[in-house]
Design a protein around this motif. Sequence first.
Motif, PDB file in Angstrom:
ATOM      1  N   MET A 360       0.840  -1.201   0.000  1.00 14.37           N
ATOM      2  CA  MET A 360       0.000   0.000   0.000  1.00 14.37           C
ATOM      3  C   MET A 360       0.876   1.252   0.000  1.00 14.37           C
ATOM      4  N   GLN A 361       0.660   2.129  -0.988  1.00 16.38           N
ATOM      5  CA  GLN A 361       1.470   3.329  -1.159  1.00 16.38           C
ATOM      6  C   GLN A 361       0.793   4.562  -0.545  1.00 16.38           C
ATOM      7  N   ASP A 362       1.574   5.679  -0.430  1.00 19.83           N
ATOM      8  CA  ASP A 362       1.011   6.935   0.090  1.00 19.83           C
ATOM      9  C   ASP A 362      -0.167   7.399  -0.749  1.00 19.83           C
ATOM     10  N   SER A 363      -0.036   7.298  -2.059  1.00 20.73           N
ATOM     11  CA  SER A 363      -1.108   7.743  -2.948  1.00 20.73           C
ATOM     12  C   SER A 363      -2.387   6.940  -2.729  1.00 20.73           C
ATOM     13  N   ASP A 364      -2.233   5.655  -2.381  1.00 19.45           N
ATOM     14  CA  ASP A 364      -3.408   4.826  -2.098  1.00 19.45           C
ATOM     15  C   ASP A 364      -4.158   5.346  -0.874  1.00 19.45           C
ATOM     16  N   VAL A 365      -3.411   5.811   0.128  1.00 25.79           N
ATOM     17  CA  VAL A 365      -4.033   6.349   1.337  1.00 25.79           C
ATOM     18  C   VAL A 365      -4.876   7.570   1.003  1.00 25.79           C
ATOM     19  N   PHE A 366      -4.320   8.495   0.237  1.00 24.61           N
ATOM     20  CA  PHE A 366      -5.052   9.713  -0.095  1.00 24.61           C
ATOM     21  C   PHE A 366      -6.271   9.420  -0.979  1.00 24.61           C
ATOM     22  N   ASN A 367      -6.126   8.514  -1.913  1.00 25.19           N
ATOM     23  CA  ASN A 367      -7.247   8.196  -2.798  1.00 25.19           C
ATOM     24  C   ASN A 367      -8.365   7.471  -2.053  1.00 25.19           C
ATOM     25  N   ALA A 368      -8.005   6.540  -1.173  1.00 26.56           N
ATOM     26  CA  ALA A 368      -9.023   5.842  -0.385  1.00 26.56           C
ATOM     27  C   ALA A 368      -9.709   6.808   0.584  1.00 26.56           C
ATOM     28  N   ALA A 369      -8.969   7.796   1.095  1.00 31.13           N
ATOM     29  CA  ALA A 369      -9.558   8.779   2.010  1.00 31.13           C
ATOM     30  C   ALA A 369     -10.611   9.635   1.303  1.00 31.13           C
ATOM     31  N   LYS A 370     -10.387   9.933   0.024  1.00 31.87           N
ATOM     32  CA  LYS A 370     -11.371  10.720  -0.722  1.00 31.87           C
ATOM     33  C   LYS A 370     -12.711   9.997  -0.793  1.00 31.87           C
ATOM     34  N   SER A 371     -12.693   8.725  -1.137  1.00 34.72           N
ATOM     35  CA  SER A 371     -13.952   7.987  -1.227  1.00 34.72           C
ATOM     36  C   SER A 371     -14.541   7.721   0.156  1.00 34.72           C
ATOM     37  N   LEU A 372     -13.689   7.580   1.175  1.00 31.97           N
ATOM     38  CA  LEU A 372     -14.212   7.393   2.528  1.00 31.97           C
ATOM     39  C   LEU A 372     -15.016   8.604   2.969  1.00 31.97           C
ATOM     40  N   ARG A 373     -14.492   9.803   2.733  1.00 28.08           N
ATOM     41  CA  ARG A 373     -15.226  11.014   3.117  1.00 28.08           C
ATOM     42  C   ARG A 373     -16.551  11.103   2.355  1.00 28.08           C
ATOM     43  N   ALA A 374     -16.537  10.695   1.098  1.00 22.68           N
ATOM     44  CA  ALA A 374     -17.780  10.732   0.322  1.00 22.68           C
ATOM     45  C   ALA A 374     -18.801   9.743   0.882  1.00 22.68           C
ATOM     46  N   TYR A 375     -18.338   8.565   1.280  1.00 27.95           N
ATOM     47  CA  TYR A 375     -19.251   7.573   1.856  1.00 27.95           C
ATOM     48  C   TYR A 375     -19.822   8.032   3.203  1.00 27.95           C
ATOM     49  N   THR A 376     -19.019   8.742   4.000  1.00 24.11           N
ATOM     50  CA  THR A 376     -19.493   9.136   5.331  1.00 24.11           C
ATOM     51  C   THR A 376     -20.676  10.096   5.255  1.00 24.11           C
ATOM     52  N   LEU A 377     -20.807  10.830   4.152  1.00 24.67           N
ATOM     53  CA  LEU A 377     -21.934  11.749   4.005  1.00 24.67           C
ATOM     54  C   LEU A 377     -23.267  11.015   3.972  1.00 24.67           C
ATOM     55  N   GLY A 378     -23.223   9.741   3.636  1.00 21.89           N
ATOM     56  CA  GLY A 378     -24.460   8.960   3.608  1.00 21.89           C
ATOM     57  C   GLY A 378     -24.523   7.883   4.669  1.00 21.89           C
ATOM     58  N   LEU A 379     -23.570   7.885   5.613  1.00 19.48           N
ATOM     59  CA  LEU A 379     -23.506   6.804   6.602  1.00 19.48           C
ATOM     60  C   LEU A 379     -24.787   6.690   7.427  1.00 19.48           C
ATOM     61  N   VAL A 380     -25.264   7.810   7.953  1.00 18.96           N
ATOM     62  CA  VAL A 380     -26.485   7.771   8.767  1.00 18.96           C
ATOM     63  C   VAL A 380     -27.664   7.298   7.920  1.00 18.96           C
ATOM     64  N   ALA A 381     -27.706   7.737   6.666  1.00 16.95           N
ATOM     65  CA  ALA A 381     -28.787   7.301   5.767  1.00 16.95           C
ATOM     66  C   ALA A 381     -28.721   5.792   5.535  1.00 16.95           C
ATOM     67  N   PHE A 382     -27.513   5.242   5.357  1.00 22.77           N
ATOM     68  CA  PHE A 382     -27.377   3.790   5.186  1.00 22.77           C
ATOM     69  C   PHE A 382     -27.997   3.061   6.378  1.00 22.77           C
ATOM     70  N   MET A 383     -27.708   3.558   7.584  1.00 24.79           N
ATOM     71  CA  MET A 383     -28.215   2.916   8.793  1.00 24.79           C
ATOM     72  C   MET A 383     -29.733   3.098   8.925  1.00 24.79           C
ATOM     73  N   LEU A 384     -30.221   4.275   8.582  1.00 21.26           N
ATOM     74  CA  LEU A 384     -31.661   4.530   8.670  1.00 21.26           C
ATOM     75  C   LEU A 384     -32.449   3.656   7.710  1.00 21.26           C
ATOM     76  N   ILE A 385     -31.894   3.418   6.524  1.00 22.40           N
ATOM     77  CA  ILE A 385     -32.583   2.571   5.544  1.00 22.40           C
ATOM     78  C   ILE A 385     -32.811   1.180   6.118  1.00 22.40           C
ATOM     79  N   LYS A 386     -31.782   0.625   6.778  1.00 21.39           N
ATOM     80  CA  LYS A 386     -31.912  -0.705   7.367  1.00 21.39           C
ATOM     81  C   LYS A 386     -33.056  -0.751   8.378  1.00 21.39           C
ATOM     82  N   VAL A 387     -33.158   0.291   9.189  1.00 25.18           N
ATOM     83  CA  VAL A 387     -34.182   0.329  10.243  1.00 25.18           C
ATOM     84  C   VAL A 387     -35.561   0.625   9.668  1.00 25.18           C
TER      85      VAL A 387
END
Length: 526
Positions: A360-387
């Motif tokens: 795993m390279q430094d660039s992989d960390v930064f690129n994975a962090a970009k998509s992680l932040r995008a996913y977190t914007l919908g995290l609560v919604a993901f959980m609410l859908i299940k309920v």
Amino acid sequence: MSETEPSRQEKPAKPSKSFGLLRSSVIVSVMTLLSRVLGLARDIAIANYFGSKTEADAFFVAFKIPNFFRRLFAEGAFSQAFVPVLTEYHTKRSHTEVKELISRTMGTLGGVLLILSSIGILAAPLIIHISAPGFRKVPETLVLTAEMLQITFPYLMLISLTALCGSVLNSFNRFAIPAFTPVLLNVALILATLFMTPWFDEPVMALAYGVMLAGIAQLCFQLPFLVRLQLFSWPRWGWHHEGVQRIMKLMVPALFGASVYQISVLFDTVLASLLETGSISWLYYSERLTQLPQGIFGIAIATVILPSLSRKHAEQSSESFSRTIDWALKLVCLVGIPSALALFILAEPLIATLFHYGAMQDSDVFNAAKSLRAYTLGLVAFMLIKVLATGYFSRHDTKTPVRIAIKAMFASMILNVILVIPLKHAGLALATSLSSLLNAGMLYWGLHRIGVFKLQPGWRLLSLRMLLANSLMVFVVYKLMADVSFWLSWGWIDRALQIALLVSAGVLAYAAALFLSGFKPRHLAH
């Protein structure tokens, strides 16, 4: 004694009255936490050995396709249709009839999935051509992925039968065993990565065999507990059985609804395969982090309340039905919002701590962090859908969530096309989050509109308390967090200690603010 009456040896297993919803949720959460922690250990091992190379992308695609069908037949449409029918049988019918329903359902589901798995094995190269067209640029990767898919596809049948057993155990308030079962998959893949990779010319093939062996282990692990409850008999074909027919009628729209979401996920994979090498892996690693709070809390709460809501619907207890959903939503917000904020702030530190080793390279960390932040914007919604979806499934309404899922799918696909060009792989994650917000909003409004759910008193005060607590948590974590450059240069011990410090400080700040604002544990009682 009539044939429909259980004998002394077939005395029905009664749900334990001592288990409240909160206690059951905690049990599932603890077991799921163990599974998720081992899941992270699994991903750390895979990332360390394969990083974001083409071999890793190939395995994630070969694993994602049987998982696509698993979520349709196991976690998705099947369980949503099976649990309400099973609960009604358990509430109103004899133990013998319950046992026969399980036997007939297991035989029918197993037979259908055996045929589907056989087709999947034979058609593996074609499936990969369709699901990962970007791999056509590298024929060796295409062939490797198809070979792994032929090995992983039987996992579909094994894990679906495991999910059936888990649904039965959940309906009888044995939540711990199904929640613990995924641990076996993670252990199998860790062992495959560490010990089986030297056995193969293509080391990544070890992971495919690890998946298949895990499916066998998970099914064999749960069967004895069904025997102990006197609920197991040999599977029998039951296409015309009354209960199986009802399950199928409920399952068809639920299957379509679940497939809508999974089609959206596969569409993400197709687009990601057309982007630069590593995009599929970056999305996988970041999504895995968001699945941690989803699994520990969101799915755990939904798992616990589905049998409870089904019983309340069967007993026509509408007020208690509404209170149960309200309790679940409050718990999701109390846990989901701080989790999303923490993941957003700590994106690079978390990914560096967990995955930034070996390949795993430094660039992989930064690129994975970009998509992680995008996913977190919908995290609560993901959980609410299940309920929120359980509010429909427990009432035998599988059609409304389908209509909502279709609208969300089209929104996701449109957003994918719009966002993938400027944001690349992070755009795919952001599209998923935005469409999930739409999905959760429509599910909530639907339950409110038909009058089966209304918010209970206390939301305004709880919102103020959560605002204060989350603000303090963000302030504390942000002030204590070191620059990203330090995280990339530190060894794993320094990273682990710093993450432990930040997480502990954040949790203490959040809990202290809630307590000082007047929130007490008794407010979570149901």
